[in-house]
Write a protein that holds these residues in place. Sequence first.
Motif, PDB file in Angstrom:
ATOM      1  N   GLU A  13       0.768  -1.162  -0.016  1.00 12.69           N
ATOM      2  CA  GLU A  13      -0.031   0.180  -0.086  1.00 12.69           C
ATOM      3  C   GLU A  13       0.785   1.197   0.043  1.00 12.69           C
ATOM      4  OE1 GLU A  13      -2.338  -3.260   1.822  1.00 12.69           O
ATOM      5  OE2 GLU A  13      -0.378  -2.688   1.829  1.00 12.69           O
ATOM      6  N   SER A  53     -16.398   5.488  -7.076  1.00 11.64           N
ATOM      7  CA  SER A  53     -16.268   6.266  -5.850  1.00 11.64           C
ATOM      8  C   SER A  53     -16.632   5.360  -4.503  1.00 11.64           C
ATOM      9  CB  SER A  53     -16.767   7.532  -5.779  1.00 11.64           C
ATOM     10  OG  SER A  53     -18.055   7.517  -6.086  1.00 11.64           O
ATOM     11  N   ASN A  54     -17.676   4.445  -4.691  1.00 15.57           N
ATOM     12  CA  ASN A  54     -18.208   3.906  -3.398  1.00 15.57           C
ATOM     13  C   ASN A  54     -19.007   2.711  -4.013  1.00 15.57           C
ATOM     14  OD1 ASN A  54     -21.016   4.817  -3.249  1.00 15.57           O
ATOM     15  ND2 ASN A  54     -19.823   6.575  -2.865  1.00 15.57           N
ATOM     16  N   THR A 184     -10.184  -3.111   0.671  1.00 13.18           N
ATOM     17  CA  THR A 184     -10.376  -1.714   1.037  1.00 13.18           C
ATOM     18  C   THR A 184      -9.598  -0.796   0.200  1.00 13.18           C
ATOM     19  OG1 THR A 184     -10.876   0.133   2.555  1.00 13.18           O
ATOM     20  CG2 THR A 184      -8.819  -1.296   3.118  1.00 13.18           C
ATOM     21  N   THR A 185     -10.214   0.333  -0.071  1.00 19.01           N
ATOM     22  CA  THR A 185      -9.669   1.586  -0.667  1.00 19.01           C
ATOM     23  C   THR A 185     -10.021   2.594   0.009  1.00 19.01           C
ATOM     24  OG1 THR A 185     -11.355   1.877  -2.390  1.00 19.01           O
ATOM     25  CG2 THR A 185      -9.891   0.650  -3.174  1.00 19.01           C
ATOM     26  N   GLY A 186     -10.503   2.534   1.483  1.00 15.99           N
ATOM     27  CA  GLY A 186     -10.844   3.794   2.109  1.00 15.99           C
ATOM     28  C   GLY A 186     -12.330   3.772   1.862  1.00 15.99           C
ATOM     29  N   GLU A 187     -12.835   4.336   0.609  1.00 12.60           N
ATOM     30  CA  GLU A 187     -13.985   4.476   0.103  1.00 12.60           C
ATOM     31  C   GLU A 187     -13.943   4.159  -1.353  1.00 12.60           C
ATOM     32  OE1 GLU A 187     -17.105   5.051   1.056  1.00 12.60           O
ATOM     33  OE2 GLU A 187     -16.647   6.383   3.111  1.00 12.60           O
ATOM     34  N   GLY A 188     -14.651   3.578  -1.822  1.00 10.40           N
ATOM     35  CA  GLY A 188     -14.577   2.792  -3.367  1.00 10.40           C
ATOM     36  C   GLY A 188     -15.353   1.759  -3.685  1.00 10.40           C
ATOM     37  N   MET A 227     -13.414   6.989  -8.935  1.00 10.26           N
ATOM     38  CA  MET A 227     -12.322   6.638  -7.984  1.00 10.26           C
ATOM     39  C   MET A 227     -10.993   7.347  -8.680  1.00 10.26           C
ATOM     40  SD  MET A 227     -10.937   2.701  -7.260  1.00 10.26           S
ATOM     41  CE  MET A 227     -12.085   2.078  -6.277  1.00 10.26           C
ATOM     42  N   THR A 228     -10.182   7.617  -7.470  1.00 13.17           N
ATOM     43  CA  THR A 228      -8.763   8.230  -7.696  1.00 13.17           C
ATOM     44  C   THR A 228      -7.794   7.128  -7.987  1.00 13.17           C
ATOM     45  OG1 THR A 228      -8.138   8.219  -5.287  1.00 13.17           O
ATOM     46  CG2 THR A 228      -9.476  10.399  -6.034  1.00 13.17           C
ATOM     47  N   GLN A 231      -6.728   5.682  -4.587  1.00 14.12           N
ATOM     48  CA  GLN A 231      -7.722   4.517  -4.023  1.00 14.12           C
ATOM     49  C   GLN A 231      -7.318   3.480  -4.862  1.00 14.12           C
ATOM     50  OE1 GLN A 231     -11.091   7.171  -4.744  1.00 14.12           O
ATOM     51  NE2 GLN A 231     -11.949   6.481  -2.665  1.00 14.12           N
TER      52      GLN A 231
END
Length: 369
Positions: A13, A53-54, A184-188, A227-228, A231
């Motif tokens: 990561e 994005s989520n 996980t991507t944090g949010e994504g 999504m970035t 992420q």
Amino acid sequence: MIPVNEPLLNGNEKKYLNECIDTGWISSEGPFIKAFEEKMAARVGRKYGIAVSNGSVALDAAILALGIGKGDEVIMPAFTIISCAAAIVRAGAVPVLVDSDPEDWNMDVTQIEAKITPNTKAIMVVHIYGLPVNMKAVMEIADKHGLRVIEDAAEQHGQTYNGKPIGSFGDISTFSFYPNKHITTGEGGMIVTDSEELAEKCRSLRNLCFIPEKRFLHHELGHNFRMTNMQAALGLAQLERLDEFVSIKRTMGKKYTGILKNQPGIQLPPESNEDAENIYWVFGVVLDDSIPFDAETAMKKLGSMKIGTRPFFWPMHEQPVFQKMGLFAGESYPIAERIARRGFYLPSGLALKTGDIDIVCKAVAEILN
């Protein structure tokens, strides 16, 4: 405090995130997006992946891409997160509910056919917690009645059904990468499909429906669901370890089961069924009716002992926002209602220590005894 969830972020990561920073590719245009999409799609046996994005907007895009709209009905479980029904309602369609199986808490597929009407357009499958829905039965019903299938695989990264990856069923499937998920991507989130047409539609919807010929000319209204690259970098590092994470979760689930299997007063998640071994996204328990308090009280008791917990989902037909809309009037789904009131899950994160499971189980026994 033993947290209800804590992710593992000790692989590549940092390396991949540093690459994003060093190269300046921090937006949705970076190279990790494509790599993550391709590898996630390949992992679940799909041709196309579309990073978003989520997980909630993944469902929105899937519904819109399938052309589901005003007057259409989508059959779905009463017991799930609100994102599933919200995507249907936002599209102008109507969610039609079925109750839960009392053993694995998934949708009771034997109730689906009775809910089909001339307005039914699709079945939304949601794999709950650890074991998959009976996809053979769902697909047979869908084929018989000419229905689309949307597969919400948000909670079961790495799971299979009769050896076939979860996320590979139906017309379109969605994933969430919230911090409590196996990846996980944090949010994504991610949409996967075998249809080039659906893939292109989802890509357009996530990116404001820009057109290649003239970027700022729009024939349709889209969304910013992008999504970035950062992420995606995180997600790619997590995906590399998915098999390891599945093994950790199953080891955790087996230890919980081994300690609590003789504990009176609670129902544990099944270790397996005829189609799959439990993947234990979370380790959920349901209080027996003999216990003189509900899940809310149990969680407060455990909280006072520094044990983190979370409640089960609340049924869709009991959501005030939908009741205000006049949805589900007079409907009752007794299994969903019961497990919502008497179910909760114990610390289940990938970073949970083996010794913490012993402490949690001791606390559970104390409040029940």
